[in-house]
Design a protein around this motif. Sequence first.
Motif, mmCIF file in Angstrom:
data_model
loop_
_atom_site.group_PDB
_atom_site.id
_atom_site.type_symbol
_atom_site.label_atom_id
_atom_site.label_comp_id
_atom_site.label_asym_id
_atom_site.label_seq_id
_atom_site.Cartn_x
_atom_site.Cartn_y
_atom_site.Cartn_z
ATOM 1 N N TYR B 113 -24.190 -51.863 11.312
ATOM 2 C CA TYR B 113 -23.042 -52.720 11.022
ATOM 3 C C TYR B 113 -23.504 -53.972 10.283
ATOM 4 O O TYR B 113 -22.880 -54.398 9.314
ATOM 5 N N SER B 114 -24.616 -54.542 10.741
ATOM 6 C CA SER B 114 -25.111 -55.801 10.170
ATOM 7 C C SER B 114 -25.529 -55.688 8.708
ATOM 8 O O SER B 114 -25.426 -56.654 7.966
ATOM 9 N N SER B 116 -24.539 -53.087 6.487
ATOM 10 C CA SER B 116 -23.654 -52.302 5.612
ATOM 11 C C SER B 116 -23.004 -53.138 4.523
ATOM 12 O O SER B 116 -23.119 -52.819 3.343
ATOM 13 N N ALA B 117 -22.346 -54.214 4.920
ATOM 14 C CA ALA B 117 -21.646 -55.041 3.931
ATOM 15 C C ALA B 117 -22.650 -55.777 3.041
ATOM 16 O O ALA B 117 -22.357 -56.120 1.905
ATOM 17 N N ASP B 120 -23.635 -52.995 0.245
ATOM 18 C CA ASP B 120 -22.683 -52.200 -0.527
ATOM 19 C C ASP B 120 -22.564 -52.701 -1.961
ATOM 20 O O ASP B 120 -22.165 -51.955 -2.842
ATOM 21 N N GLY B 121 -22.956 -53.937 -2.205
ATOM 22 C CA GLY B 121 -22.909 -54.483 -3.566
ATOM 23 C C GLY B 121 -24.274 -54.725 -4.182
ATOM 24 O O GLY B 121 -24.373 -55.386 -5.214
ATOM 25 N N ARG B 122 -25.336 -54.186 -3.565
ATOM 26 C CA ARG B 122 -26.686 -54.376 -4.091
ATOM 27 C C ARG B 122 -27.331 -53.025 -4.412
ATOM 28 O O ARG B 122 -27.929 -52.399 -3.543
ATOM 29 N N ARG B 127 -29.950 -49.511 -0.559
ATOM 30 C CA ARG B 127 -28.562 -49.063 -0.537
ATOM 31 C C ARG B 127 -28.473 -47.543 -0.535
ATOM 32 O O ARG B 127 -27.716 -46.956 0.235
ATOM 33 N N LEU B 130 -29.266 -46.140 2.814
ATOM 34 C CA LEU B 130 -28.219 -46.502 3.768
ATOM 35 C C LEU B 130 -26.976 -45.645 3.554
ATOM 36 O O LEU B 130 -26.334 -45.188 4.523
ATOM 37 N N VAL B 131 -26.646 -45.418 2.296
ATOM 38 C CA VAL B 131 -25.503 -44.561 1.969
ATOM 39 C C VAL B 131 -25.746 -43.144 2.472
ATOM 40 O O VAL B 131 -24.868 -42.537 3.104
ATOM 41 N N GLN B 172 -16.364 -49.712 14.048
ATOM 42 C CA GLN B 172 -16.490 -50.850 13.137
ATOM 43 C C GLN B 172 -15.759 -52.074 13.675
ATOM 44 O O GLN B 172 -16.269 -53.191 13.667
ATOM 45 N N TRP B 176 -16.992 -55.838 14.780
ATOM 46 C CA TRP B 176 -16.428 -57.027 14.140
ATOM 47 C C TRP B 176 -15.822 -57.964 15.188
ATOM 48 O O TRP B 176 -16.108 -59.164 15.219
#
Lengths: 213, 213
Positions: B113-114, B116-117, B120-122, B127, B130-131, B172, B176
């Motif tokens: 969780y820590s 993922s975000a 997702d843009g790197r 990535r 992780l995907v 998720q 959060w």
Amino acid sequence: MSPKVKSEPGNVSPRERILGVAVEMARQIGLEGLSIGVLAKEVGMSKAGLFAHFGSKEELQLATLEAAQSVFMQRVIIPAEKTERGLPRLHQVITDWIAMAESACDKGGCFFYSVSAEFDGRPGAIRDRLVLASKQWLDWIQRQIALAKERGHLIAETDPEQLTFEIHAYEQQANWAALLVGQKDAYARAREAVRSRFYALATEQGKAILDAR
Amino acid sequence: MSPKVKSEPGNVSPRERILGVAVEMARQIGLEGLSIGVLAKEVGMSKAGLFAHFGSKEELQLATLEAAQSVFMQRVIIPAEKTERGLPRLHQVITDWIAMAESACDKGGCFFYSVSAEFDGRPGAIRDRLVLASKQWLDWIQRQIALAKERGHLIAETDPEQLTFEIHAYEQQANWAALLVGQKDAYARAREAVRSRFYALATEQGKAILDAR
DNA sequence: CCTACCGATCGGTAGG
DNA sequence: CCTACCGATCGGTAGG
């Protein structure tokens, strides 16, 4: 600021221009990864020039967070408040919320999704403001669910806190699935999940409201 | 690796010790915020000494990700594979998954969780891995749902992809809500949501399986 | 709003 | 596994 200049679109203050770029950058690399030097280059001014608008990196981050909150208000909360209270308003706000996240998908995704996990373990003013905004948003949804129950749109067995949890879950998952694993229909799945949950808890009156949309 | 040394607890290689600390740090500040110098100090060795084990920051990050995957395998996947296929196995894996996230709550939360975000843009190797791991996990759940359907535990109308989406959503959201807004009963809410979704799609046989647990 | 600079820290290397 | 160092970049400041 002179009023005639202030409200003209396309005529934004330097500060607003900086924050607009900052929000876009933060979507992709987060608020902590946001560097003043890189941001300045992107905006087209010197590091010190940009820095003078904020005084510290933390103030820049707070201002960026506020700018994102303001966009969210304009695009999701304000429009929904013109719709009838209860299930109609609830349905619209969730729909607009998902639509906003989906439209940001190519730009790095929902701003709040991008920074939530980043700051849950970093104590400080930014985390505090993010927590406050998140709680207010959850409360907004939960209040509207309670109202939908009172108005007879949702059945008496509806647990507003549990339903809020589940609705928010679908939004989170849509962002995760779309941004990380590239699931194309993630936002459609979220819409389906929301609708199905609403429908299962809707009264006859509530079902009619959902069918009309 | 000699068996007598390998399995003794407390007798871990320097590399394993480093990666253990790295996973704990990444929970709180992410994999990108992980600094070699700070990590070295935490582990109690020199920066260059630690660096020599990996050769680059990216390799360190990849190794940390692998270490976290390995823990997840041991604590969630492997135990569930001893349970009967279909709904029993599905129910157990989800329960263990939530329990693992809950137990990590005070330490910065679920590793995946820590990060993922954050990624997702790197674009890059981290990535990509992780995907891949995320897709494999989603597939695992979806396959088990399909199997539960085949075995008559879940009704024929069950949509495995949609149910996977919703189950993952609750996890998720639990992370959060617990980590950011401090909702104490977040993991209990997730368990309730999962159970309620399973129950709504369970056959008589499936309901008996759920009731027995 | 700028140029020029500060000390600290970053990932990474040389040499042992 | 260490000390000592590299250039680059970080947030932030001085002075104009």
